[in-house]
Write an enzyme that holds these catalytic residues in place. Structure first.
Site, PDB file in Angstrom:
ATOM      1  N   ASN A  54       0.860  -1.182   0.000  1.00  0.00           N
ATOM      2  CA  ASN A  54       0.000   0.000   0.000  1.00  0.00           C
ATOM      3  C   ASN A  54       0.896   1.230   0.000  1.00  0.00           C
ATOM      4  OD1 ASN A  54      -1.757   2.114   0.543  1.00  0.00           O
ATOM      5  ND2 ASN A  54      -3.058   0.891   1.885  1.00  0.00           N
ATOM      6  N   SER A  55       1.040   1.842  -1.157  1.00  0.00           N
ATOM      7  CA  SER A  55       1.964   2.966  -1.303  1.00  0.00           C
ATOM      8  C   SER A  55       1.549   4.179  -0.491  1.00  0.00           C
ATOM      9  CB  SER A  55       2.079   3.350  -2.781  1.00  0.00           C
ATOM     10  OG  SER A  55       2.481   2.248  -3.551  1.00  0.00           O
ATOM     11  N   ASP A  63      -6.889   5.779  -9.265  1.00  0.00           N
ATOM     12  CA  ASP A  63      -8.315   5.772  -8.924  1.00  0.00           C
ATOM     13  C   ASP A  63      -8.769   7.208  -8.673  1.00  0.00           C
ATOM     14  OD1 ASP A  63     -10.845   5.447  -7.818  1.00  0.00           O
ATOM     15  OD2 ASP A  63     -10.279   3.658  -6.693  1.00  0.00           O
ATOM     16  N   GLU A  92      -4.491   0.796 -19.209  1.00  0.00           N
ATOM     17  CA  GLU A  92      -5.445   1.898 -19.071  1.00  0.00           C
ATOM     18  C   GLU A  92      -5.268   2.920 -20.190  1.00  0.00           C
ATOM     19  OE1 GLU A  92      -8.072   2.807 -17.107  1.00  0.00           O
ATOM     20  OE2 GLU A  92      -8.040   0.698 -16.534  1.00  0.00           O
TER      21      GLU A  92
END
Length: 255
Positions: free
Chosen positions: A131-132, A154, A231
């Site tokens: 989890n950066s 996100d 993406e």
């Protein structure tokens, strides 16, 4: 059931359809994975075995090791940027940081397949599940990184969820700490409001300044931002727009 495709040179590339996951994960939730206590605890032999062999006593020829990781792709997705960057910077260690376990596993398998199919290449890239937003200082020392990437993060559209965004004034303090003066932070999104948000945060932060447009266009990395990742390719197929903000880490006299 096979989970791979043929790669050039005889290797096997993993198939994304076996590693599908949610588009994003909640960065504020508690996930269970090992986290190093400090950057000194990061085991580079697990990520770059060609440069840092686990068996120090082996007689095998060891490649000259770059000193430390210098690029970080935060929220690396399926690893397209890492794969694109690797041949451009063959002597630079870089790592992707991804919260989703299945996606992380895919990137690991992809890198192993590329190494197998292309001996001597792609040994400088790796991935870690983490989890950066919580653990950047656990992985990198002060002024260690020269480039950080935040590609199509996100958007967390709801205002109450803006605290989950990976670019914020508070998190930029941490990113500035692990970046060397002169290092570059790259952001891109297809969500205009998020693009404005990220640019605004970077403009307000005293340790970052915008990179001039002519310098951006001459940067070989710039083209990869809108072409290398799954993406970015999806946005291009759909005829969408992208919004980028690229800033340089600067120094303050009191540092």
């Amino acid at each position: 059931m096979t989970r791979t495709n043929d790669a050039s040179g005889g290797g096997k590339l993993p198939r994304k359809r076996f590693y599908r996951a949610r588009a994003h994960s909640n960065p504020l939730s508690d996930s269970h994975f090992p986290v190093p206590i400090s950057p000194e605890e990061v085991d580079l032999s697990q990520h770059y075995p060609r440069y840092f062999p686990a068996d120090k006593g082996s007689d095998g020829e060891e490649a000259a090791a770059p000193q430390q990781i210098r690029f970080a792709d935060v929220g690396c997705g399926f690893g397209g940027l890492l794969v694109g960057l690797s041949p451009l910077f063959p002597d630079t260690l870089m790592i992707g940081m991804e919260l989703r376990d299945k996606v992380t596993e895919y990137v690991k398998e992809r890198i192993l397949a590329l190494r197998g199919a292309n001996p001597g290449q792609y040994d400088n890239i790796s991935v870690v599940r983490t989890n950066s937003m919580k653990y950047i200082p656990n992985y990198f020392r002060k002024a260690q990184l020269t480039k950080m990437f935040f590609l199509f993060p996100d958007p967390h559209f709801k205002e109450k969820n803006h605290r989950r965004r990976v670019i914020s004034m508070q998190l930029l303090d941490e990113y500035a700490y692990v970046m060397e003066v002169g290092g570059i932070i790259y952001t891109i999104t297809d969500v205009e409001e998020l693009g404005e948000w990220m640019r605004s945060c970077l403009e307000k932060h005293p340790l970052f300044e915008t990179v001039p447009e002519e310098e951006i266009k001459a940067d070989p990395v710039f083209k990869l931002l809108s072409t290398a990742t799954e993406e970015s390719q999806k946005v291009a197929r759909n005829g969408g727009q992208t919004f980028y903000a690229i800033f340089r880490r600067i120094s303050l006299q009191e540092e």
